[in-house]
Scaffold this motif. Structure first.
Motif, PDB file in Angstrom:
ATOM      1  N   GLU A 195      34.256  32.258  37.166  1.00 28.55           N
ATOM      2  CA  GLU A 195      34.704  33.154  38.284  1.00 28.55           C
ATOM      3  C   GLU A 195      35.554  32.446  39.286  1.00 28.55           C
ATOM      4  OE1 GLU A 195      31.847  36.304  39.239  1.00 28.55           O
ATOM      5  OE2 GLU A 195      30.623  34.965  38.071  1.00 28.55           O
ATOM      6  N   PHE A 196      35.323  31.323  39.870  1.00 29.33           N
ATOM      7  CA  PHE A 196      35.994  30.528  40.741  1.00 29.33           C
ATOM      8  C   PHE A 196      37.262  30.118  40.033  1.00 29.33           C
ATOM      9  CE2 PHE A 196      32.241  30.505  43.324  1.00 29.33           C
ATOM     10  CZ  PHE A 196      32.607  30.652  44.628  1.00 29.33           C
ATOM     11  N   GLN A 197      37.228  29.639  38.940  1.00 33.12           N
ATOM     12  CA  GLN A 197      38.392  29.259  38.333  1.00 33.12           C
ATOM     13  C   GLN A 197      39.448  30.278  37.897  1.00 33.12           C
ATOM     14  OE1 GLN A 197      37.450  27.959  34.208  1.00 33.12           O
ATOM     15  NE2 GLN A 197      39.738  27.695  33.622  1.00 33.12           N
ATOM     16  N   TYR A 200      43.036  30.521  39.960  1.00 32.12           N
ATOM     17  CA  TYR A 200      44.398  30.574  38.920  1.00 32.12           C
ATOM     18  C   TYR A 200      44.983  31.873  39.351  1.00 32.12           C
ATOM     19  CZ  TYR A 200      46.741  32.221  34.817  1.00 32.12           C
ATOM     20  OH  TYR A 200      47.700  32.838  34.048  1.00 32.12           O
ATOM     21  N   LYS A 201      44.473  32.851  39.740  1.00 28.84           N
ATOM     22  CA  LYS A 201      45.213  34.200  39.952  1.00 28.84           C
ATOM     23  C   LYS A 201      45.909  34.215  41.427  1.00 28.84           C
ATOM     24  CE  LYS A 201      45.504  37.849  38.603  1.00 28.84           C
ATOM     25  NZ  LYS A 201      46.639  38.543  37.998  1.00 28.84           N
ATOM     26  N   SER A 202      45.067  33.244  42.293  1.00 29.28           N
ATOM     27  CA  SER A 202      45.722  32.848  43.696  1.00 29.28           C
ATOM     28  C   SER A 202      46.921  32.017  43.675  1.00 29.28           C
ATOM     29  CB  SER A 202      44.770  32.372  44.559  1.00 29.28           C
ATOM     30  OG  SER A 202      44.313  31.035  44.272  1.00 29.28           O
ATOM     31  N   GLY A 203      47.054  31.321  42.597  1.00 36.26           N
ATOM     32  CA  GLY A 203      48.418  30.280  42.564  1.00 36.26           C
ATOM     33  C   GLY A 203      48.056  29.054  42.846  1.00 36.26           C
ATOM     34  N   ALA A 257      40.143  38.633  31.276  1.00 32.25           N
ATOM     35  CA  ALA A 257      39.868  40.028  31.578  1.00 32.25           C
ATOM     36  C   ALA A 257      38.384  40.426  31.908  1.00 32.25           C
ATOM     37  CB  ALA A 257      40.136  40.934  30.307  1.00 32.25           C
ATOM     38  N   GLU A 258      37.460  39.838  31.425  1.00 33.17           N
ATOM     39  CA  GLU A 258      36.133  40.017  31.721  1.00 33.17           C
ATOM     40  C   GLU A 258      35.632  39.691  33.116  1.00 33.17           C
ATOM     41  OE1 GLU A 258      31.734  38.397  30.445  1.00 33.17           O
ATOM     42  OE2 GLU A 258      33.100  38.450  28.844  1.00 33.17           O
ATOM     43  N   LEU A 259      36.221  38.410  33.475  1.00 36.13           N
ATOM     44  CA  LEU A 259      36.015  37.779  34.673  1.00 36.13           C
ATOM     45  C   LEU A 259      36.676  38.599  35.823  1.00 36.13           C
ATOM     46  CD1 LEU A 259      36.568  34.252  34.060  1.00 36.13           C
ATOM     47  CD2 LEU A 259      34.549  35.192  34.263  1.00 36.13           C
ATOM     48  N   SER A 260      38.063  38.921  35.791  1.00 34.69           N
ATOM     49  CA  SER A 260      38.559  40.039  36.246  1.00 34.69           C
ATOM     50  C   SER A 260      37.882  41.467  36.810  1.00 34.69           C
ATOM     51  CB  SER A 260      40.047  40.410  35.887  1.00 34.69           C
ATOM     52  OG  SER A 260      40.555  41.038  36.903  1.00 34.69           O
ATOM     53  N   ALA A 261      37.303  41.917  35.815  1.00 32.49           N
ATOM     54  CA  ALA A 261      36.508  43.091  36.068  1.00 32.49           C
ATOM     55  C   ALA A 261      35.304  42.950  36.788  1.00 32.49           C
ATOM     56  CB  ALA A 261      35.963  43.736  34.365  1.00 32.49           C
ATOM     57  N   LYS A 262      34.784  41.865  36.488  1.00 35.96           N
ATOM     58  CA  LYS A 262      33.590  41.458  37.397  1.00 35.96           C
ATOM     59  C   LYS A 262      33.780  41.154  38.941  1.00 35.96           C
ATOM     60  CE  LYS A 262      29.354  38.640  36.790  1.00 35.96           C
ATOM     61  NZ  LYS A 262      28.744  37.329  36.090  1.00 35.96           N
ATOM     62  N   ILE A 263      34.787  40.630  39.205  1.00 40.66           N
ATOM     63  CA  ILE A 263      35.099  39.989  40.408  1.00 40.66           C
ATOM     64  C   ILE A 263      35.466  41.428  41.207  1.00 40.66           C
ATOM     65  CG2 ILE A 263      36.848  38.918  41.794  1.00 40.66           C
ATOM     66  CD1 ILE A 263      36.615  36.611  39.701  1.00 40.66           C
TER      67      ILE A 263
END
Length: 455
Positions: free
Chosen positions: A85-87, A91-94, A107-113
């Motif tokens: 999740e932190f990874q 990654y998304k924050s650049g 996709a699963e991690l994004s939905a959870k966060i």
């Protein structure tokens, strides 16, 4: 890759024959292989992080320090969020080190966060719309834990801890002995509600009193009598030093720190006063390994009546009366063997070496087999023998992983209880000069005949 594949397809489209047809097939095959190689490169970029990966160090810092120093950077994450999740968040924050490191289950991690982020935003909005509580002692409900043997005791005249605090105790005093000290084999959990007295609040403006030590049903701290005579049976707390073991709470537990410091989340111990706290079992009569201890043996009926302790006998929420400062309910227990991964503790520490030596002597094991005495934890090496569960007493990440495993085991065994309840901070300041000689201030306190009957 695309150009190579296209070249092969173009040759076929041109109708080339013979050698060209062979070249065409080779080009197509080569193009497909290059596409597969490219796909494998993507898979390499999304596999679980290794410790040598630059992104791993960014994730480690975010999990152990960043989320506590700058929680606004990690919306949708909590300290117990997974490495993946932190990874994904980095990654998304650049983040510079993680631009290449997209997790495979993004996709699963994004939905959870995002789900957790939305829930947190709703909670903040609800809290903002809720009027601030008036000053004074308030009811606070949270988990307390005890490291214990199979013996059972009421939660009176006893010390407890938050989860970090009970692991701190286990690592420092229990598993360093073989067999475990006091035959401790489990962690018991209680859901406790606390409301200390107005008499204490009027003097200190704090929710918790000072921690006092209990042993065999009696308070061993010299000022116990003074505290309870002055303020009623108030619940106390104390933070533990991180220099001993690096177990950290999920939220701020300590006011005596600079913002962002680890000690702001130091482990907590609590003290719960029961009947006649001045009279415990004398030192010469204590059997620490007994599972059938009568802690009331040396307490007289008069003492128990006039000094009843803080447990509310009627149940419900504590009122903050001098004899009703806390209530509790059992919230389950987990066995250390199951948590650590030891099938048979007696065999682990006691008979495994002898069995190994016998088999080696009978040539049932290779001659170069080394038989070892198993130890759950050796303080000299900071490692176990036969298990690695407790390795790294001062390693914050390993300590956090152990706490996480305990929470998950409680949740699996007792799904009806929340996995975590936020513990309030231990904010006791200090006792002031001659305060036990001050006139008791009963302003706002519920009426109680205890004050005139107390010993």
């Amino acid at each position: 890759v695309v150009a190579a594949a296209s070249a092969g397809l173009a040759l076929v489209a041109c109708g080339a024959l013979g050698a060209r047809r062979s070249a065409s097939a080779a080009a197509i095959s080569g193009g497909v292989e290059l596409l597969r190689s490219a796909a494998s490169l993507v898979e390499v970029g999304c596999h679980a992080l290794q410790e040598i990966d630059p992104c791993y160090f960014s994730v480690h810092w975010a999990r152990t320090q960043g989320i506590f120093q700058h929680p606004e950077w990690y919306k949708g994450l909590v300290p117990d969020s997974s490495i993946e999740e932190f990874q994904y968040a980095l990654y998304k924050s650049g983040a510079t080190n993680c631009t290449h490191a997209m997790p495979c289950n993004a996709a699963e991690l994004s939905a959870k966060i995002n789900s957790r982020k939305e829930a947190a935003e709703k909670a903040v909005a609800k809290a903002a719309a809720t009027p601030a509580p008036p000053p004074g002692p308030r009811v606070q409900s949270f988990y307390m834990y005890r490291a214990q043997s199979k013996a059972t005791y009421p939660l009176e005249n006893i010390n407890t801890a938050d989860l970090a605090g009970v692991f701190w105790y286990l690592h420092q005093e229990v598993i360093v002995a073989t067999p475990r000290k006091y035959s401790i084999d489990r962690i018991k959990r209680y859901k406790v509600s606390v409301k200390n007295t107005w008499e204490f609040w009027n003097a200190h403006k704090r929710q918790f009193s000072a921690f006092v030590a209990y042993d065999a049903g009696g308070c061993t701290t010299p000022v116990c009598k003074d505290i309870y005579h002055q303020y009623g049976f108030v619940v106390g707390c104390q933070v533990q030093p991180l220099e001993v073991a690096a177990y950290l709470g999920r939220h701020q537990t300590n006011w005596q720190c600079m913002a962002g410091e680890d000690k702001c989340r130091a482990p907590i111990w609590y003290s719960l006063p029961g009947p006649c706290p001045a009279k415990g079992i004398p030192n010469g009569e204590i059997d620490p390994d007994s599972t059938n201890v009568d802690v009331d043996k040396y307490k007289t009926p008069e003492c128990k009546q006039r000094m009843p302790g803080g447990l509310c006998k009627a149940g419900g929420e504590p009122s903050g009366a001098p004899d009703c400062t806390y209530t509790y309910e059992d919230a389950g227990e987990i066995l250390l063997d199951e948590l650590v991964g030891i099938e048979d503790y007696e065999h682990f520490w006691k008979t495994s070496y002898t069995e190994c030596a016998d088999k080696k002597a009978e040539h049932k094991l290779p001659a170069d087999t080394v038989c070892r005495h198993n130890k759950e934890y050796d303080a000299r090496t900071d490692r176990g023998v036969g298990t690695d569960f407790w390795n790294g007493k001062l390693d914050k990440e390993k300590c956090a992983d152990r706490l996480g495993k305990a929470r998950k085991l409680f949740k699996r065994k007792y799904p009806q209880f929340p996995e975590h309840l936020e513990e309030p901070p231990c904010e006791f300041d200090m006792y002031y000069a001659n305060e036990f000689d001050w006139k008791v201030n009963h302003t706002h306190s519920p009426q109680s005949s205890w004050w005139s009957d107390r010993m």
